[in-house]
Write a protein that holds these residues in place. Structure first.
Motif, PDB file in Angstrom:
ATOM      1  N   ALA A   1      41.353  16.156  -0.924  1.00 48.64           N
ATOM      2  CA  ALA A   1      40.397  17.196  -0.077  1.00 48.64           C
ATOM      3  C   ALA A   1      39.873  16.408   1.278  1.00 48.64           C
ATOM      4  N   TYR A   2      39.436  14.893   0.911  1.00 50.13           N
ATOM      5  CA  TYR A   2      39.018  14.070   1.901  1.00 50.13           C
ATOM      6  C   TYR A   2      40.113  13.722   3.035  1.00 50.13           C
ATOM      7  N   ASP A   3      41.449  13.822   2.610  1.00 51.38           N
ATOM      8  CA  ASP A   3      42.430  13.310   3.426  1.00 51.38           C
ATOM      9  C   ASP A   3      42.611  14.618   4.373  1.00 51.38           C
TER      10      ASP A   3
ATOM     11  N   LEU B  21      27.186   9.427  -3.046  1.00 48.27           N
ATOM     12  CA  LEU B  21      27.311  10.850  -2.940  1.00 48.27           C
ATOM     13  C   LEU B  21      28.747  11.342  -2.954  1.00 48.27           C
ATOM     14  N   MET B  22      29.641  10.822  -2.464  1.00 47.27           N
ATOM     15  CA  MET B  22      30.969  10.855  -2.580  1.00 47.27           C
ATOM     16  C   MET B  22      31.416  10.593  -3.902  1.00 47.27           C
ATOM     17  N   MET B  23      30.930   9.566  -4.571  1.00 46.47           N
ATOM     18  CA  MET B  23      31.306   9.345  -6.173  1.00 46.47           C
ATOM     19  C   MET B  23      30.837  10.436  -6.923  1.00 46.47           C
ATOM     20  N   MET B  24      29.834  11.129  -6.982  1.00 49.30           N
ATOM     21  CA  MET B  24      29.396  12.148  -7.483  1.00 49.30           C
ATOM     22  C   MET B  24      30.311  13.297  -7.518  1.00 49.30           C
ATOM     23  N   ALA B  25      30.552  13.713  -6.310  1.00 54.38           N
ATOM     24  CA  ALA B  25      31.520  14.697  -5.755  1.00 54.38           C
ATOM     25  C   ALA B  25      32.847  14.417  -6.521  1.00 54.38           C
ATOM     26  N   ALA B  26      33.176  13.188  -6.619  1.00 55.80           N
ATOM     27  CA  ALA B  26      34.661  12.932  -7.296  1.00 55.80           C
ATOM     28  C   ALA B  26      34.427  12.946  -8.742  1.00 55.80           C
ATOM     29  N   GLY B  27      33.109  12.864  -8.993  1.00 52.02           N
ATOM     30  CA  GLY B  27      33.027  12.848 -10.552  1.00 52.02           C
ATOM     31  C   GLY B  27      33.273  14.104 -10.839  1.00 52.02           C
ATOM     32  N   PHE B  28      32.603  15.222 -10.094  1.00 52.97           N
ATOM     33  CA  PHE B  28      32.886  16.622 -10.468  1.00 52.97           C
ATOM     34  C   PHE B  28      34.132  17.347 -10.166  1.00 52.97           C
ATOM     35  N   GLY B  29      34.569  16.822  -8.893  1.00 53.01           N
ATOM     36  CA  GLY B  29      35.715  17.493  -8.639  1.00 53.01           C
ATOM     37  C   GLY B  29      37.107  17.122  -9.137  1.00 53.01           C
ATOM     38  N   GLY B  30      37.065  15.976  -9.640  1.00 51.91           N
ATOM     39  CA  GLY B  30      38.007  15.056 -10.226  1.00 51.91           C
ATOM     40  C   GLY B  30      38.414  14.112  -9.124  1.00 51.91           C
ATOM     41  N   TYR B  31      38.717  12.838  -9.597  1.00 46.44           N
ATOM     42  CA  TYR B  31      38.743  11.763  -8.453  1.00 46.44           C
ATOM     43  C   TYR B  31      40.248  12.011  -7.509  1.00 46.44           C
ATOM     44  N   ASP B  32      41.168  12.370  -8.037  1.00 48.28           N
ATOM     45  CA  ASP B  32      42.196  12.576  -7.326  1.00 48.28           C
ATOM     46  C   ASP B  32      42.359  13.775  -6.352  1.00 48.28           C
ATOM     47  N   PHE B  33      41.887  14.855  -6.738  1.00 44.40           N
ATOM     48  CA  PHE B  33      41.619  15.884  -6.100  1.00 44.40           C
ATOM     49  C   PHE B  33      40.594  15.884  -5.014  1.00 44.40           C
TER      50      PHE B  33
ATOM     51  N   TRP C 102      10.728  10.716 -13.324  1.00 50.00           N
ATOM     52  CA  TRP C 102      11.584   9.997 -12.519  1.00 50.00           C
ATOM     53  C   TRP C 102      12.962   9.781 -13.083  1.00 50.00           C
ATOM     54  N   THR C 103      14.006   9.843 -12.154  1.00 47.12           N
ATOM     55  CA  THR C 103      15.488   9.678 -12.687  1.00 47.12           C
ATOM     56  C   THR C 103      15.934   8.677 -11.749  1.00 47.12           C
ATOM     57  N   ASN C 104      16.927   7.750 -12.217  1.00 43.78           N
ATOM     58  CA  ASN C 104      17.916   6.811 -11.513  1.00 43.78           C
ATOM     59  C   ASN C 104      19.163   6.981 -12.222  1.00 43.78           C
ATOM     60  N   LYS C 105      19.388   8.323 -12.455  1.00 40.98           N
ATOM     61  CA  LYS C 105      20.854   8.647 -12.884  1.00 40.98           C
ATOM     62  C   LYS C 105      22.064   8.339 -11.867  1.00 40.98           C
ATOM     63  N   PHE C 106      23.083   7.815 -12.067  1.00 44.18           N
ATOM     64  CA  PHE C 106      24.174   7.487 -11.204  1.00 44.18           C
ATOM     65  C   PHE C 106      25.274   8.248 -11.845  1.00 44.18           C
ATOM     66  N   LEU C 107      26.011   9.167 -11.181  1.00 44.72           N
ATOM     67  CA  LEU C 107      26.988  10.036 -11.690  1.00 44.72           C
ATOM     68  C   LEU C 107      28.282   9.736 -10.883  1.00 44.72           C
ATOM     69  N   PHE C 108      29.044   9.083 -11.522  1.00 45.62           N
ATOM     70  CA  PHE C 108      30.591   8.918 -10.912  1.00 45.62           C
ATOM     71  C   PHE C 108      31.657   9.049 -11.909  1.00 45.62           C
ATOM     72  N   PRO C 109      32.889   9.049 -11.461  1.00 49.83           N
ATOM     73  CA  PRO C 109      33.972   9.474 -12.623  1.00 49.83           C
ATOM     74  C   PRO C 109      34.202   8.206 -13.321  1.00 49.83           C
TER      75      PRO C 109
ATOM     76  N   ARG D 220      39.173  24.031  -8.901  1.00 50.48           N
ATOM     77  CA  ARG D 220      39.511  22.596  -9.498  1.00 50.48           C
ATOM     78  C   ARG D 220      40.693  23.227 -10.626  1.00 50.48           C
ATOM     79  N   LYS D 221      40.862  24.371 -11.255  1.00 50.96           N
ATOM     80  CA  LYS D 221      41.735  24.884 -12.064  1.00 50.96           C
ATOM     81  C   LYS D 221      43.280  25.092 -11.565  1.00 50.96           C
ATOM     82  N   LYS D 222      43.277  25.780 -10.178  1.00 45.94           N
ATOM     83  CA  LYS D 222      44.365  26.045  -9.425  1.00 45.94           C
ATOM     84  C   LYS D 222      44.798  24.999  -8.717  1.00 45.94           C
ATOM     85  N   LYS D 223      43.822  24.026  -8.384  1.00 39.38           N
ATOM     86  CA  LYS D 223      44.141  22.852  -7.547  1.00 39.38           C
ATOM     87  C   LYS D 223      44.456  23.425  -6.055  1.00 39.38           C
TER      88      LYS D 223
END
Length: 349
Positions: free
Chosen positions: A328-330, A312-324, A284-291, A33-36
């Motif tokens: 990566a998916y591209d 699941l993809m939304m959470m990854a984007a929240g953690f890795g940064g949406y644009d990055f 129990w948890t219903n936490k929804f993680l997205f950017p 994430r730092k070096k992109k």
């Protein structure tokens, strides 16, 4: 953040229908994430990114054979029953999904197995597809559970559109699965082999285990454009005191703390103190993680390549940064990475 931002073109032939021949030999994309930067590796190379006293957090839930096929009384119509959760051991009560649901009403009896060896009665409607069943079985609970699971099939997600094989019973499960209760596997963990775990251990990497019993909510379609209005299904989680000590020690020493999978990330973010420490928790948890979201515990993450528009993809984007992550998916599509449950993996550092 809008739902439509998570649409991308995924050719159907990139959805993995079978696991890699060896667990730790899937492909691995490493995102810094730092070096992109984006690197292409094999999964067992993950060991190169972890050192002494770094922490890996695993979800030790165990998938049970949740999909049953049976027949409706009188008409004999075929039905699929998906076991969601056990409500009461003594009364043999289960929450299930039925398909097709239209004609399954309260009072109907459903028959399973040769010679109708197991019978269930519908006693409640919970949602449009949901029902509560009482299994009519006089034997001991252990005998009942053995019969129920003997009739059940490994619950592969629908996008793996093929017959379930005996191999799936072993491979649709992590090697460290302990606590039964999941109807879907924590897929990032399925890349770990015994050899790789041993090598990480020798290198001094610390392991912590948490439990999140994965439900079908992971695969439920998001049907609102505004993501703040989407409600996740609740899932049961357990974080022990032992696990919190290992995780918090890693944080305090400024080590790499890696969430192995989205289920681990959701578990950790569901029980955090104001200082960013994980607290023991059972509930129990219903936490929804997205950017945009500020993750407080893990500073690295292993996850698979998820389907378009998935939480699941939304959470990854929240953690890795949406644009990055979208970049990566591209790259993953162009490089023909394998997507979905049995697909390749991504390490985000």
């Amino acid at each position: 953040m809008k739902l439509s931002k998570f649409k991308y073109n995924l050719p159907e032939d990139l959805i993995a229908l079978h696991p890699a021949p060896n667990r730790d030999e899937s492909r691995l994309m490493v995102l810094d994430r730092k070096k992109k930067t984006i690197e292409h590796k094999v999964f067992k190379d993950v060991i190169d990114y972890f050192d002494n006293e770094d922490v890996m957090v695993f979800n030790n839930t165990k998938v049970f054979p949740a999909r049953l096929y049976g027949n409706k009384e009188k008409t004999g119509a075929e039905i699929e029953v998906f076991l969601l959760r056990e409500l009461n051991q003594d009364q043999r009560l289960w929450d299930v999904l039925v398909d097709p649901a239209r004609k399954i009403r309260i009072g109907n009896k459903l028959y399973f197995g040769e010679d109708d060896m197991l019978v269930a009665e519908v006693i409640d409607n919970t949602t449009s597809r949901g029902r509560t069943l009482r299994f009519l079985y006089d034997g001991s609970y252990d005998e009942f559970k053995k019969m129920l699971y003997g009739l059940g099939e490994t619950p592969l997600p629908k996008q793996i559109n093929r017959e379930v094989t005996p191999e799936d019973r072993e491979r649709y499960q992590t090697i460290y699965a302990k606590h039964e209760g999941a109807v879907a596997a924590p897929t990032a963990g399925m890349h770990f082999s015994r050899e790789l775990m041993k090598r990480l251990e020798i290198k001094g990497t610390d392991f912590a285990e948490v439990t999140l019993h994965v439900g079908l909510g992971n695969f439920r379609q998001v049907d609102v454009e505004d993501l703040t209005k989407h409600k996740m299904d609740s899932e049961q989680i357990f974080i022990t005191e032992d696990a919190t000590k290992i995780i918090n020690a890693g944080k305090d020493k400024k080590k790499r703390v890696c969430a192995v999978g989205t289920t681990v990330m959701r578990t950790l973010e569901s029980s955090v103190s104001t200082y960013g420490h994980v607290k023991p928790f059972e509930g129990w948890t219903n936490k929804f993680l997205f950017p945009p979201y500020e993750f407080q515990v893990a500073n690295s993450m292993i996850t698979n390549f998820h389907l378009p528009l998935s939480t699941l993809m939304m959470m990854a984007a929240g953690f890795g940064g949406y644009d990055f992550i979208m970049e990566a998916y591209d790259v993953a599509v162009k490089e023909k990475y394998r997507f979905g449950t049995y697909g390749d993996a991504m390490l985000i550092i």
